[in-house]
Design a protein around this motif. Structure first.
Motif, short mmCIF file in Angstrom:
data_model
loop_
_atom_site.label_atom_id
_atom_site.label_comp_id
_atom_site.label_asym_id
_atom_site.label_seq_id
_atom_site.Cartn_x
_atom_site.Cartn_y
_atom_site.Cartn_z
N VAL A 82 0.83 -1.22 0.00
CA VAL A 82 0.00 0.00 0.00
C VAL A 82 0.86 1.27 0.00
O VAL A 82 0.48 2.28 -0.59
CB VAL A 82 -1.01 -0.01 1.17
CG1 VAL A 82 -0.31 0.12 2.51
CG2 VAL A 82 -2.04 1.09 1.00
N THR A 83 2.03 1.21 0.61
CA THR A 83 2.91 2.38 0.63
C THR A 83 3.38 2.73 -0.78
O THR A 83 3.42 3.91 -1.15
CB THR A 83 4.13 2.12 1.54
OG1 THR A 83 3.65 1.74 2.84
CG2 THR A 83 5.01 3.33 1.66
N ILE A 84 3.70 1.72 -1.56
CA ILE A 84 4.13 1.96 -2.95
C ILE A 84 2.99 2.60 -3.75
O ILE A 84 3.22 3.54 -4.52
CB ILE A 84 4.58 0.63 -3.60
CG1 ILE A 84 5.77 0.04 -2.86
CG2 ILE A 84 4.90 0.83 -5.08
CD1 ILE A 84 7.00 0.91 -2.85
N VAL A 85 1.77 2.09 -3.57
CA VAL A 85 0.62 2.64 -4.29
C VAL A 85 0.41 4.10 -3.91
O VAL A 85 0.16 4.95 -4.78
CB VAL A 85 -0.66 1.81 -4.02
CG1 VAL A 85 -1.88 2.47 -4.64
CG2 VAL A 85 -0.49 0.40 -4.54
N ARG A 86 0.54 4.42 -2.64
CA ARG A 86 0.36 5.80 -2.19
C ARG A 86 1.43 6.72 -2.74
O ARG A 86 1.16 7.87 -3.11
CB ARG A 86 0.32 5.85 -0.67
CG ARG A 86 -0.96 5.28 -0.11
CD ARG A 86 -1.01 5.35 1.39
NE ARG A 86 -2.30 4.84 1.86
CZ ARG A 86 -2.46 4.13 2.95
NH1 ARG A 86 -1.42 3.84 3.72
NH2 ARG A 86 -3.65 3.71 3.30
N ILE A 87 2.68 6.23 -2.81
CA ILE A 87 3.77 7.04 -3.37
C ILE A 87 3.53 7.29 -4.86
O ILE A 87 3.67 8.41 -5.35
CB ILE A 87 5.13 6.36 -3.12
CG1 ILE A 87 5.47 6.41 -1.62
CG2 ILE A 87 6.23 7.00 -3.95
CD1 ILE A 87 6.66 5.58 -1.22
N ILE A 88 3.16 6.22 -5.58
CA ILE A 88 2.88 6.36 -7.01
C ILE A 88 1.73 7.35 -7.23
O ILE A 88 1.79 8.22 -8.09
CB ILE A 88 2.57 5.00 -7.65
CG1 ILE A 88 3.82 4.13 -7.67
CG2 ILE A 88 2.00 5.15 -9.06
CD1 ILE A 88 3.56 2.68 -8.03
N TYR A 89 0.68 7.20 -6.43
CA TYR A 89 -0.46 8.11 -6.55
C TYR A 89 -0.04 9.56 -6.28
O TYR A 89 -0.44 10.48 -7.00
CB TYR A 89 -1.59 7.70 -5.59
CG TYR A 89 -2.65 8.76 -5.50
CD1 TYR A 89 -3.56 8.94 -6.53
CD2 TYR A 89 -2.71 9.63 -4.41
CE1 TYR A 89 -4.51 9.95 -6.48
CE2 TYR A 89 -3.65 10.63 -4.34
CZ TYR A 89 -4.55 10.78 -5.38
OH TYR A 89 -5.48 11.78 -5.33
N PHE A 109 2.44 15.49 -10.67
CA PHE A 109 2.96 15.70 -12.03
C PHE A 109 1.88 15.75 -13.10
O PHE A 109 2.18 15.93 -14.27
CB PHE A 109 4.00 14.63 -12.36
CG PHE A 109 5.27 14.80 -11.56
CD1 PHE A 109 6.04 15.94 -11.67
CD2 PHE A 109 5.66 13.82 -10.67
CE1 PHE A 109 7.19 16.11 -10.92
CE2 PHE A 109 6.82 13.97 -9.92
CZ PHE A 109 7.59 15.12 -10.04
N THR A 110 0.62 15.61 -12.73
CA THR A 110 -0.48 15.74 -13.70
C THR A 110 -1.39 16.90 -13.32
O THR A 110 -2.59 16.85 -13.56
CB THR A 110 -1.31 14.44 -13.79
OG1 THR A 110 -1.84 14.14 -12.50
CG2 THR A 110 -0.48 13.29 -14.31
N ALA A 111 -0.81 17.92 -12.75
CA ALA A 111 -1.56 19.13 -12.36
C ALA A 111 -2.75 18.79 -11.46
O ALA A 111 -3.83 19.34 -11.59
CB ALA A 111 -2.01 19.91 -13.59
N PHE A 112 -2.52 17.87 -10.55
CA PHE A 112 -3.49 17.47 -9.53
C PHE A 112 -4.78 16.86 -10.08
O PHE A 112 -5.81 16.86 -9.43
CB PHE A 112 -3.80 18.65 -8.59
CG PHE A 112 -2.58 19.08 -7.83
CD1 PHE A 112 -2.22 18.42 -6.67
CD2 PHE A 112 -1.78 20.12 -8.29
CE1 PHE A 112 -1.08 18.79 -5.98
CE2 PHE A 112 -0.64 20.49 -7.59
CZ PHE A 112 -0.29 19.83 -6.44
N SER A 113 -4.71 16.32 -11.30
CA SER A 113 -5.89 15.62 -11.83
C SER A 113 -6.11 14.28 -11.12
O SER A 113 -7.18 13.69 -11.23
CB SER A 113 -5.75 15.41 -13.34
OG SER A 113 -4.63 14.61 -13.62
N GLY A 114 -5.10 13.81 -10.40
CA GLY A 114 -5.24 12.57 -9.63
C GLY A 114 -6.31 12.67 -8.56
O GLY A 114 -6.89 11.66 -8.15
N ILE A 115 -6.60 13.88 -8.11
CA ILE A 115 -7.65 14.07 -7.10
C ILE A 115 -9.00 13.70 -7.70
O ILE A 115 -9.82 13.04 -7.04
CB ILE A 115 -7.64 15.53 -6.59
CG1 ILE A 115 -6.34 15.79 -5.83
CG2 ILE A 115 -8.85 15.80 -5.71
CD1 ILE A 115 -6.11 17.23 -5.48
N ILE A 116 -9.23 14.05 -8.94
CA ILE A 116 -10.48 13.71 -9.62
C ILE A 116 -10.59 12.19 -9.78
O ILE A 116 -11.64 11.60 -9.53
CB ILE A 116 -10.58 14.43 -10.98
CG1 ILE A 116 -10.64 15.93 -10.74
CG2 ILE A 116 -11.78 13.94 -11.78
CD1 ILE A 116 -10.45 16.76 -11.99
#
Length: 77
Positions: free
Chosen positions: A28-35, A41-48
């Protein structure tokens, strides 16, 4: 085996990253770091994406057998 993507409810957060980690068998730590990196680096589109995943994935239900025992007592007298 037919796996289903679910949110983990073991954490204090909403469990999307933990659910993805369980589904793919990753830490889970790796997934959180990748996220985190992907979001920055995607202008915070990961929040969506996170919100969409939170809405569409079901919460994982942990069962201890209590419900089954009570149903047996009520229906098998």
């Amino acid at each position: 085996e037919n796996k289903k993507l679910t949110r983990s409810n073991k954490q204090n957060d909403t469990g999307v990253c933990a659910g993805l980690a369980d589904y793919f068998g990753w830490d889970v730590t790796i997934v959180r770091i990748i996220y985190s990196f992907a979001t920055v680096f995607t202008a915070f589109s990961g929040i969506i994406v996170y919100i969409i995943l939170w809405v569409v994935t079901a919460e994982k239900k942990y069962r201890d057998g209590y419900e089954d025992r009570m149903n047996d007592r009520l229906h098998n007298r």
